[in-house]
Design a protein around this motif. Structure first.
Motif, PDB file in Angstrom:
ATOM      1  N   PHE A  25       0.786  -1.148   0.003  1.00  0.00           N
ATOM      2  CA  PHE A  25      -0.105   0.174  -0.131  1.00  0.00           C
ATOM      3  C   PHE A  25       0.887   1.038   0.071  1.00  0.00           C
ATOM      4  O   PHE A  25       0.496   2.212  -0.700  1.00  0.00           O
ATOM      5  CB  PHE A  25      -0.941   0.047   1.384  1.00  0.00           C
ATOM      6  CG  PHE A  25      -1.398   1.409   1.803  1.00  0.00           C
ATOM      7  CD1 PHE A  25      -2.271   1.894   0.714  1.00  0.00           C
ATOM      8  CD2 PHE A  25      -0.957   1.756   2.763  1.00  0.00           C
ATOM      9  CE1 PHE A  25      -2.837   3.417   1.271  1.00  0.00           C
ATOM     10  CE2 PHE A  25      -1.385   3.140   3.389  1.00  0.00           C
ATOM     11  CZ  PHE A  25      -2.193   3.876   2.363  1.00  0.00           C
ATOM     12  N   TYR A  28       2.771   1.727  -3.624  1.00  0.00           N
ATOM     13  CA  TYR A  28       1.806   2.279  -4.459  1.00  0.00           C
ATOM     14  C   TYR A  28       1.522   3.734  -4.154  1.00  0.00           C
ATOM     15  O   TYR A  28       1.313   4.596  -5.309  1.00  0.00           O
ATOM     16  CB  TYR A  28       0.376   1.272  -4.659  1.00  0.00           C
ATOM     17  CG  TYR A  28       0.578   0.062  -5.275  1.00  0.00           C
ATOM     18  CD1 TYR A  28       0.990  -0.007  -6.823  1.00  0.00           C
ATOM     19  CD2 TYR A  28       0.248  -0.962  -4.725  1.00  0.00           C
ATOM     20  CE1 TYR A  28       1.106  -0.957  -7.250  1.00  0.00           C
ATOM     21  CE2 TYR A  28       0.599  -2.240  -5.571  1.00  0.00           C
ATOM     22  CZ  TYR A  28       0.810  -2.142  -6.734  1.00  0.00           C
ATOM     23  OH  TYR A  28       1.166  -3.409  -7.574  1.00  0.00           O
ATOM     24  N   GLY A  32       2.661   6.842  -6.755  1.00  0.00           N
ATOM     25  CA  GLY A  32       1.540   7.657  -7.297  1.00  0.00           C
ATOM     26  C   GLY A  32       1.832   9.075  -6.973  1.00  0.00           C
ATOM     27  O   GLY A  32       1.798  10.003  -7.776  1.00  0.00           O
ATOM     28  N   LEU A  56      -4.529   7.388 -10.677  1.00  0.00           N
ATOM     29  CA  LEU A  56      -4.891   5.978 -10.442  1.00  0.00           C
ATOM     30  C   LEU A  56      -4.017   5.241  -9.566  1.00  0.00           C
ATOM     31  O   LEU A  56      -4.634   4.152  -8.919  1.00  0.00           O
ATOM     32  CB  LEU A  56      -4.771   5.421 -12.029  1.00  0.00           C
ATOM     33  CG  LEU A  56      -5.311   3.988 -12.259  1.00  0.00           C
ATOM     34  CD1 LEU A  56      -6.874   3.946 -12.048  1.00  0.00           C
ATOM     35  CD2 LEU A  56      -5.012   3.462 -13.697  1.00  0.00           C
ATOM     36  N   LEU A  57      -2.805   5.045  -9.497  1.00  0.00           N
ATOM     37  CA  LEU A  57      -1.961   4.699  -8.601  1.00  0.00           C
ATOM     38  C   LEU A  57      -2.649   4.784  -7.143  1.00  0.00           C
ATOM     39  O   LEU A  57      -2.652   3.986  -6.278  1.00  0.00           O
ATOM     40  CB  LEU A  57      -0.583   4.704  -8.725  1.00  0.00           C
ATOM     41  CG  LEU A  57       0.097   4.149  -9.843  1.00  0.00           C
ATOM     42  CD1 LEU A  57       1.498   4.530  -9.894  1.00  0.00           C
ATOM     43  CD2 LEU A  57       0.050   2.757  -9.578  1.00  0.00           C
ATOM     44  N   VAL A  59      -5.494   5.883  -6.062  1.00  0.00           N
ATOM     45  CA  VAL A  59      -6.787   5.177  -6.124  1.00  0.00           C
ATOM     46  C   VAL A  59      -6.774   3.832  -5.681  1.00  0.00           C
ATOM     47  O   VAL A  59      -7.239   3.172  -4.874  1.00  0.00           O
ATOM     48  CB  VAL A  59      -7.903   5.516  -7.190  1.00  0.00           C
ATOM     49  CG1 VAL A  59      -9.126   4.552  -7.190  1.00  0.00           C
ATOM     50  CG2 VAL A  59      -8.316   7.094  -7.308  1.00  0.00           C
ATOM     51  N   TYR A  60      -5.857   3.106  -6.687  1.00  0.00           N
ATOM     52  CA  TYR A  60      -5.550   1.731  -6.296  1.00  0.00           C
ATOM     53  C   TYR A  60      -4.999   1.365  -5.095  1.00  0.00           C
ATOM     54  O   TYR A  60      -5.390   0.405  -4.558  1.00  0.00           O
ATOM     55  CB  TYR A  60      -4.696   1.271  -7.446  1.00  0.00           C
ATOM     56  CG  TYR A  60      -4.545  -0.527  -7.398  1.00  0.00           C
ATOM     57  CD1 TYR A  60      -5.341  -1.214  -7.571  1.00  0.00           C
ATOM     58  CD2 TYR A  60      -2.990  -0.822  -7.048  1.00  0.00           C
ATOM     59  CE1 TYR A  60      -5.224  -2.472  -7.472  1.00  0.00           C
ATOM     60  CE2 TYR A  60      -2.737  -2.134  -6.957  1.00  0.00           C
ATOM     61  CZ  TYR A  60      -3.831  -3.076  -7.143  1.00  0.00           C
ATOM     62  OH  TYR A  60      -3.645  -4.510  -7.086  1.00  0.00           O
ATOM     63  N   ALA A  61      -4.055   2.260  -4.504  1.00  0.00           N
ATOM     64  CA  ALA A  61      -3.648   2.036  -3.025  1.00  0.00           C
ATOM     65  C   ALA A  61      -4.750   2.037  -2.201  1.00  0.00           C
ATOM     66  O   ALA A  61      -4.899   1.406  -1.103  1.00  0.00           O
ATOM     67  CB  ALA A  61      -2.464   3.177  -2.790  1.00  0.00           C
ATOM     68  N   ILE A  63      -7.747   1.316  -2.492  1.00  0.00           N
ATOM     69  CA  ILE A  63      -8.475   0.143  -2.748  1.00  0.00           C
ATOM     70  C   ILE A  63      -7.906  -1.180  -1.960  1.00  0.00           C
ATOM     71  O   ILE A  63      -8.703  -1.838  -1.055  1.00  0.00           O
ATOM     72  CB  ILE A  63      -8.873  -0.099  -4.180  1.00  0.00           C
ATOM     73  CG1 ILE A  63      -9.891   1.007  -4.651  1.00  0.00           C
ATOM     74  CG2 ILE A  63      -9.503  -1.493  -4.314  1.00  0.00           C
ATOM     75  CD1 ILE A  63      -9.877   0.832  -6.242  1.00  0.00           C
ATOM     76  N   ARG A  64      -6.500  -1.245  -2.380  1.00  0.00           N
ATOM     77  CA  ARG A  64      -5.872  -2.107  -1.465  1.00  0.00           C
ATOM     78  C   ARG A  64      -5.788  -2.101  -0.180  1.00  0.00           C
ATOM     79  O   ARG A  64      -5.996  -2.855   0.791  1.00  0.00           O
ATOM     80  CB  ARG A  64      -4.417  -2.189  -2.001  1.00  0.00           C
ATOM     81  CG  ARG A  64      -4.343  -2.801  -3.338  1.00  0.00           C
ATOM     82  CD  ARG A  64      -2.761  -2.789  -3.713  1.00  0.00           C
ATOM     83  NE  ARG A  64      -2.098  -3.751  -2.799  1.00  0.00           N
ATOM     84  CZ  ARG A  64      -1.575  -4.901  -3.142  1.00  0.00           C
ATOM     85  NH1 ARG A  64      -1.832  -5.383  -4.386  1.00  0.00           N
ATOM     86  NH2 ARG A  64      -0.776  -5.604  -2.302  1.00  0.00           N
ATOM     87  N   ARG A  67      -9.378  -2.962   1.461  1.00  0.00           N
ATOM     88  CA  ARG A  67      -9.661  -4.432   1.501  1.00  0.00           C
ATOM     89  C   ARG A  67      -8.597  -5.244   2.537  1.00  0.00           C
ATOM     90  O   ARG A  67      -9.104  -6.223   3.145  1.00  0.00           O
ATOM     91  CB  ARG A  67      -9.184  -5.024   0.087  1.00  0.00           C
ATOM     92  CG  ARG A  67     -10.187  -4.737  -1.098  1.00  0.00           C
ATOM     93  CD  ARG A  67      -9.856  -5.506  -2.265  1.00  0.00           C
ATOM     94  NE  ARG A  67     -10.072  -6.895  -2.153  1.00  0.00           N
ATOM     95  CZ  ARG A  67      -9.598  -7.724  -2.921  1.00  0.00           C
ATOM     96  NH1 ARG A  67      -8.753  -7.074  -4.147  1.00  0.00           N
ATOM     97  NH2 ARG A  67      -9.527  -9.064  -2.692  1.00  0.00           N
TER      98      ARG A  67
END
Length: 74
Positions: A25, A28, A32, A56-57, A59-61, A63-64, A67
């Protein structure tokens, strides 16, 4: 709301995977932010695409991280 009892993981394998998830996390997120604010990138990319990819990176971080925090015990 966060339930801190879910962070009391029992096995060393689960603790290791949790720490590895936090490290990924952070990587990423840092990549970003670094991509957004680094002006002299050594490869040719338009600033618009650079900022979009950095966002985008991030946002992906997020989400990770979401989760990772909300995972259930098996």
């Amino acid at each position: 709301m966060l339930n801190f009892n879910t962070f009391k993981q029992k096995s060393p394998q689960q603790r290791f995977l949790f720490i590895l998830g936090l490290v990924m996390f952070a990587m990423y997120l840092a990549l970003g932010v670094y991509l957004i604010f680094w002006k002299d990138i050594p490869f040719d990319i338009k600033p618009t695409y650079r900022i979009m990819f950095g966002g985008l990176l991030i946002v992906y971080a997020g989400i990770r991280f979401y989760r990772l925090i909300n995972q259930k015990d098996n």
